[in-house]
Design an enzyme around this catalytic site. Structure first.
Site, PDB file in Angstrom:
ATOM      1  N   GLY A  99       0.558   1.711  -8.075  1.00 18.98           N
ATOM      2  CA  GLY A  99       1.238   1.637  -6.790  1.00 18.98           C
ATOM      3  C   GLY A  99       0.859   0.361  -6.071  1.00 18.98           C
ATOM      4  O   GLY A  99      -0.140  -0.284  -6.402  1.00 18.98           O
ATOM      5  N   GLN A 132      -0.437  -5.206   1.108  1.00 14.11           N
ATOM      6  CA  GLN A 132      -1.260  -5.810   0.057  1.00 14.11           C
ATOM      7  C   GLN A 132      -0.690  -7.142  -0.428  1.00 14.11           C
ATOM      8  O   GLN A 132      -1.386  -7.907  -1.083  1.00 14.11           O
ATOM      9  CB  GLN A 132      -1.393  -4.865  -1.143  1.00 14.11           C
ATOM     10  CG  GLN A 132      -2.183  -3.616  -0.833  1.00 14.11           C
ATOM     11  CD  GLN A 132      -2.276  -2.748  -2.062  1.00 14.11           C
ATOM     12  OE1 GLN A 132      -1.367  -1.985  -2.361  1.00 14.11           O
ATOM     13  NE2 GLN A 132      -3.366  -2.879  -2.811  1.00 14.11           N
ATOM     14  N   CYS A 173      -8.274   0.468  -6.397  1.00 12.42           N
ATOM     15  CA  CYS A 173      -7.217  -0.168  -5.603  1.00 12.42           C
ATOM     16  C   CYS A 173      -7.115  -1.627  -6.026  1.00 12.42           C
ATOM     17  O   CYS A 173      -8.138  -2.281  -6.222  1.00 12.42           O
ATOM     18  CB  CYS A 173      -7.590  -0.074  -4.122  1.00 12.42           C
ATOM     19  SG  CYS A 173      -6.424  -0.885  -3.029  1.00 12.42           S
ATOM     20  N   LEU A 174      -5.903  -2.129  -6.147  1.00 13.41           N
ATOM     21  CA  LEU A 174      -5.724  -3.534  -6.533  1.00 13.41           C
ATOM     22  C   LEU A 174      -6.347  -4.475  -5.508  1.00 13.41           C
ATOM     23  O   LEU A 174      -6.661  -5.614  -5.832  1.00 13.41           O
ATOM     24  CB  LEU A 174      -4.235  -3.860  -6.703  1.00 13.41           C
ATOM     25  CG  LEU A 174      -3.514  -3.131  -7.845  1.00 13.41           C
ATOM     26  CD1 LEU A 174      -2.030  -3.454  -7.827  1.00 13.41           C
ATOM     27  CD2 LEU A 174      -4.132  -3.472  -9.190  1.00 13.41           C
ATOM     28  N   HIS A 227      -2.247   7.365  -1.524  1.00 11.95           N
ATOM     29  CA  HIS A 227      -3.002   6.107  -1.463  1.00 11.95           C
ATOM     30  C   HIS A 227      -2.151   5.002  -0.831  1.00 11.95           C
ATOM     31  O   HIS A 227      -2.613   4.281   0.055  1.00 11.95           O
ATOM     32  CB  HIS A 227      -3.426   5.729  -2.890  1.00 11.95           C
ATOM     33  CG  HIS A 227      -4.163   4.433  -3.004  1.00 11.95           C
ATOM     34  ND1 HIS A 227      -5.488   4.365  -3.375  1.00 11.95           N
ATOM     35  CD2 HIS A 227      -3.765   3.149  -2.806  1.00 11.95           C
ATOM     36  CE1 HIS A 227      -5.870   3.083  -3.383  1.00 11.95           C
ATOM     37  NE2 HIS A 227      -4.835   2.325  -3.054  1.00 11.95           N
ATOM     38  N   GLU A 228      -0.906   4.875  -1.279  1.00 15.47           N
ATOM     39  CA  GLU A 228      -0.065   3.778  -0.785  1.00 15.47           C
ATOM     40  C   GLU A 228       0.372   4.021   0.660  1.00 15.47           C
ATOM     41  O   GLU A 228       0.447   3.083   1.449  1.00 15.47           O
ATOM     42  CB  GLU A 228       1.143   3.557  -1.692  1.00 15.47           C
ATOM     43  CG  GLU A 228       0.807   3.259  -3.155  1.00 15.47           C
ATOM     44  CD  GLU A 228      -0.244   2.176  -3.366  1.00 15.47           C
ATOM     45  OE1 GLU A 228      -0.380   1.278  -2.522  1.00 15.47           O
ATOM     46  OE2 GLU A 228      -0.960   2.252  -4.385  1.00 15.47           O
ATOM     47  N   HIS A 267      -2.233   2.860   2.958  1.00 18.18           N
ATOM     48  CA  HIS A 267      -2.258   1.408   3.173  1.00 18.18           C
ATOM     49  C   HIS A 267      -1.377   1.010   4.364  1.00 18.18           C
ATOM     50  O   HIS A 267      -1.672   0.051   5.056  1.00 18.18           O
ATOM     51  CB  HIS A 267      -1.726   0.667   1.941  1.00 18.18           C
ATOM     52  CG  HIS A 267      -2.768   0.348   0.906  1.00 18.18           C
ATOM     53  ND1 HIS A 267      -3.874  -0.427   1.163  1.00 18.18           N
ATOM     54  CD2 HIS A 267      -2.848   0.674  -0.408  1.00 18.18           C
ATOM     55  CE1 HIS A 267      -4.591  -0.559   0.055  1.00 18.18           C
ATOM     56  NE2 HIS A 267      -3.990   0.104  -0.922  1.00 18.18           N
TER      57      HIS A 267
END
Ligand code: NI
Length: 227
Positions: free
Chosen positions: A46, A51, A89-90, A131-132, A135
């Site tokens: 995701g 981000q 997480c990226l 999670h997304e 963000h």
């Protein structure tokens, strides 16, 4: 389509709230396709628009064996159950941690054509959406850690010695202030003290645990231009 640079913790943009998309137009569709390409190239499940430096309520998701899809102005309308899962997480490369997520969620959003849709999700898909969506409110998984001891460098087991402070380098690009065609680039070495985070950390406590010498103004100048 383009692969966009991924902002890395503790970039302040990761703590800002994204604003809703008012109209799903070509610019939003371009953002979606760039985010999908960026997510796939980084092998993420995701990605959220902040981000990649866009404070808009857009996320993209791709779980194994499924097509990638976007959720614009996503909302989680119901959460059921809880389970402990390992998450990364990226924007926090090289670390994973144990967090609590729902077993099942209901969500709704707009698609790339502006159409409304609803979905129900379980397991990894539910986790990715939670999670997304986090963000978009400036929340990262570090805020959900069951305990800071549950944060690990990827590849170490919980029993091995590990550390929680990440050294990293910020490349600050300043927009030219004169009508001349150059940019100043500032390089700043600093440390994110993830060790100070725990499940009870407030967002402000968890914000920028920067090493001495990093100033707020330096952080805010860490902006990419999106031409
Ligand atoms: Ni993330």
């Amino acid at each position: 389509m383009a692969i966009l640079p991924i902002r890395v913790f503790p970039d302040p943009i990761l703590r800002q709230k994204a604003r809703p998309v008012k109209r799903v137009d070509d610019a939003v569709r371009r953002l979606v396709s760039d985010m999908i390409e960026t997510m796939q190239s980084a092998r993420g499940v995701g990605l959220a628009a902040p981000q990649v430096g866009e404070l808009r309520q857009v996320i993209t998701i791709q779980v194994p064996e499924q097509d990638a899809f976007a959720m614009i102005n996503p909302e989680i309308t119901r959460r059921d159950g809880s389970r402990e899962v390992t998450e990364g997480c990226l924007s926090v490369p090289g670390y994973s941690g144990l967090v609590t997520r729902s077993i099942h969620i209901n969500a709704r959003a707009l698609d790339e054509n502006g159409g409304r849709f609803k979905l129900t999700a379980e397991e990894l898909l539910a986790q990715a959406i939670e999670h997304e969506v986090d963000h978009l409110s400036g929340i990262v998984f570090l805020d959900h850690l069951i305990a800071h001891e549950e944060l690990h460098k990827v590849g170490t087991s919980p029993d091995e010695p590990h550390w929680h402070d990440v050294g990293y380098t910020v490349y600050a690009q300043h927009a030219p202030t004169l009508a001349r065609d150059f940019e100043l680039v500032e390089v700043m070495n600093t440390v994110a003290r993830l060790s100070r985070l725990n499940a009870e950390s407030s967002l402000s406590e968890a914000s920028y645990d920067l090493a001495d010498g990093a100033h707020e103004s330096d952080l805010h100048s860490h902006d990419h231009s999106h031409s």
